[in-house]
Design a protein around this motif. Sequence first.
Motif, PDB file in Angstrom:
ATOM      1  N   GLU A   1      42.578 -12.766  91.924  1.00  0.00           N
ATOM      2  CA  GLU A   1      43.173 -11.522  92.409  1.00  0.00           C
ATOM      3  C   GLU A   1      42.109 -10.464  92.686  1.00  0.00           C
ATOM      4  OE1 GLU A   1      46.595 -10.149  90.392  1.00  0.00           O
ATOM      5  OE2 GLU A   1      47.344 -12.176  89.952  1.00  0.00           O
ATOM      6  N   LEU A   2      42.392  -9.630  93.670  1.00  0.00           N
ATOM      7  CA  LEU A   2      41.666  -8.393  93.867  1.00  0.00           C
ATOM      8  C   LEU A   2      42.264  -7.344  92.943  1.00  0.00           C
ATOM      9  CD1 LEU A   2      39.742  -6.491  95.569  1.00  0.00           C
ATOM     10  CD2 LEU A   2      41.775  -6.028  96.980  1.00  0.00           C
ATOM     11  N   ALA A   3      41.417  -6.621  92.213  1.00  0.00           N
ATOM     12  CA  ALA A   3      41.893  -5.553  91.340  1.00  0.00           C
ATOM     13  C   ALA A   3      41.379  -4.213  91.847  1.00  0.00           C
ATOM     14  CB  ALA A   3      41.436  -5.779  89.904  1.00  0.00           C
ATOM     15  N   ALA A   4      42.268  -3.229  91.899  1.00  0.00           N
ATOM     16  CA  ALA A   4      41.910  -1.874  92.312  1.00  0.00           C
ATOM     17  C   ALA A   4      41.814  -0.990  91.081  1.00  0.00           C
ATOM     18  CB  ALA A   4      42.955  -1.326  93.278  1.00  0.00           C
ATOM     19  N   ILE A   5      40.768  -0.175  91.019  1.00  0.00           N
ATOM     20  CA  ILE A   5      40.538   0.726  89.894  1.00  0.00           C
ATOM     21  C   ILE A   5      40.858   2.151  90.356  1.00  0.00           C
ATOM     22  CG2 ILE A   5      38.927   1.429  88.100  1.00  0.00           C
ATOM     23  CD1 ILE A   5      39.302  -1.638  88.349  1.00  0.00           C
ATOM     24  N   ILE A   6      41.760   2.805  89.662  1.00  0.00           N
ATOM     25  CA  ILE A   6      42.143   4.173  90.012  1.00  0.00           C
ATOM     26  C   ILE A   6      41.027   5.152  89.613  1.00  0.00           C
ATOM     27  CG2 ILE A   6      43.799   6.032  89.585  1.00  0.00           C
ATOM     28  CD1 ILE A   6      44.887   3.722  91.292  1.00  0.00           C
TER      29      ILE A   6
ATOM     30  N   VAL B   1      41.610   5.620  94.870  1.00  0.00           N
ATOM     31  CA  VAL B   1      40.933   4.418  94.373  1.00  0.00           C
ATOM     32  C   VAL B   1      39.462   4.711  94.106  1.00  0.00           C
ATOM     33  CG1 VAL B   1      40.275   2.038  94.884  1.00  0.00           C
ATOM     34  CG2 VAL B   1      42.528   2.884  95.569  1.00  0.00           C
ATOM     35  N   PHE B   2      38.994   4.370  92.915  1.00  0.00           N
ATOM     36  CA  PHE B   2      37.576   4.480  92.571  1.00  0.00           C
ATOM     37  C   PHE B   2      36.800   3.299  93.137  1.00  0.00           C
ATOM     38  CE2 PHE B   2      34.068   3.318  89.751  1.00  0.00           C
ATOM     39  CZ  PHE B   2      33.308   4.476  89.793  1.00  0.00           C
TER      40      PHE B   2
ATOM     41  N   LEU C   1      51.203  -0.348  96.815  1.00  0.00           N
ATOM     42  CA  LEU C   1      51.318  -0.533  95.372  1.00  0.00           C
ATOM     43  C   LEU C   1      51.055   0.769  94.628  1.00  0.00           C
ATOM     44  CD1 LEU C   1      49.462  -3.956  95.007  1.00  0.00           C
ATOM     45  CD2 LEU C   1      51.933  -3.560  94.968  1.00  0.00           C
ATOM     46  N   ILE C   2      50.015   1.484  95.036  1.00  0.00           N
ATOM     47  CA  ILE C   2      49.706   2.757  94.384  1.00  0.00           C
ATOM     48  C   ILE C   2      50.849   3.742  94.585  1.00  0.00           C
ATOM     49  CG2 ILE C   2      48.161   4.760  94.441  1.00  0.00           C
ATOM     50  CD1 ILE C   2      45.921   2.738  95.197  1.00  0.00           C
TER      51      ILE C   2
ATOM     52  N   GLU D   1      46.236   6.948  86.059  1.00  0.00           N
ATOM     53  CA  GLU D   1      45.160   7.781  85.556  1.00  0.00           C
ATOM     54  C   GLU D   1      43.804   7.138  85.817  1.00  0.00           C
ATOM     55  OE1 GLU D   1      47.192   9.980  81.807  1.00  0.00           O
ATOM     56  OE2 GLU D   1      46.821   7.835  81.544  1.00  0.00           O
ATOM     57  N   PRO D   2      42.732   7.932  85.793  1.00  0.00           N
ATOM     58  CA  PRO D   2      41.398   7.369  86.020  1.00  0.00           C
ATOM     59  C   PRO D   2      41.119   6.188  85.089  1.00  0.00           C
ATOM     60  CG  PRO D   2      41.298   9.754  86.072  1.00  0.00           C
ATOM     61  CD  PRO D   2      42.691   9.405  85.634  1.00  0.00           C
ATOM     62  N   GLY D   3      40.643   5.112  85.697  1.00  0.00           N
ATOM     63  CA  GLY D   3      40.358   3.895  84.941  1.00  0.00           C
ATOM     64  C   GLY D   3      41.487   2.900  84.893  1.00  0.00           C
ATOM     65  N   ASP D   4      42.680   3.287  85.341  1.00  0.00           N
ATOM     66  CA  ASP D   4      43.789   2.335  85.395  1.00  0.00           C
ATOM     67  C   ASP D   4      43.469   1.216  86.389  1.00  0.00           C
ATOM     68  OD1 ASP D   4      45.247   3.673  83.515  1.00  0.00           O
ATOM     69  OD2 ASP D   4      46.717   4.506  84.910  1.00  0.00           O
ATOM     70  N   ILE D   5      43.968   0.028  86.090  1.00  0.00           N
ATOM     71  CA  ILE D   5      43.650  -1.174  86.872  1.00  0.00           C
ATOM     72  C   ILE D   5      44.936  -1.776  87.420  1.00  0.00           C
ATOM     73  CG2 ILE D   5      42.621  -3.483  86.792  1.00  0.00           C
ATOM     74  CD1 ILE D   5      41.026  -2.432  84.286  1.00  0.00           C
TER      75      ILE D   5
END
Length: 307
Positions: free
Chosen positions: A155-160, A176-177, A250-251, A261-265
Amino acid sequence: MRLVTYRANVEAEARLGALVSGVGGDLVLDLEVFGEEIGVPFPATMLEFIDLGPQAVALATQAIDEAEGLFPLGAATPLANVTLLAPIPRPRKNIFGIGLNYTEHVAESAKSLDTSAELPRQPVIFSKPPTSVVGPGEPIRHNANITQQLDWEVELAAIIGTRAKGVTRDNALAYVFGYTVCIDMSARDCRRAGQWIYSKGQDTFAPMGPVIVTADEIPDPQTLDLSLTVNGVTKQSSNTAFMLFKVDELIADISQGITLEPGDIIATGTPAGVGAGMDPQEWVWPGDTIVATVEKIGTLTHPIVKA
């Protein structure tokens, strides 16, 4: 920028680094040490860096570019001499998992896992706890007392990167971070009354890494090839273009009811080719090796071992 969490030796603390090119090969640049030398207070951990917001990425990128490969003594270490950990070794809260997010995976799941053959009208969301995360190369533990059906999902994971509440799809990617690779391991025989968290949330069931590539380097996350092999045999090969619900959707969807929140995956789902969809079905066992790759990000390699 390509960011890592690393350990210089087995007794050292986890540190934030940036992968940079140097004479003789790739280097891990310790951002806190580098910052001290140039008068910029970069933090020591990934989550602290994410908390600083997008300006931190821009500032660090500029400082690295201006150094032109001449880094202060002790700030950069050859990549071969460090151990990479999961980029976020201990997420602040559960990973948001997305189920049934590629058309062909919906079809194969309907045949073998009793899920609906109809395409989901909304994202199917589950979670994986922070304790499921392991870093590059770490073993995935197979507990035969719990499962006889251990399966794989690349999977591709996006980091907030910034707090997102009620955002629209139009600007969702601005939150997205960066992006990383995740393997969503699944004990298919551990679903309970249709609930997935015990199946997918066991210890070591979320290998992640090897890096976070910041969002400025991947402006369109829907163009990335992703693949997975078991013992060198290709099982999954697709492209993120085939997601039913794109990263921005998705977001936007999750943020309507749950504050991101920042760091959420967000692990964005997997394409067809999982073991449960094979005929006959296939599972991984101690002694097997899984290799998962997402274009522009990197590759994870993990042995399966007996728990």
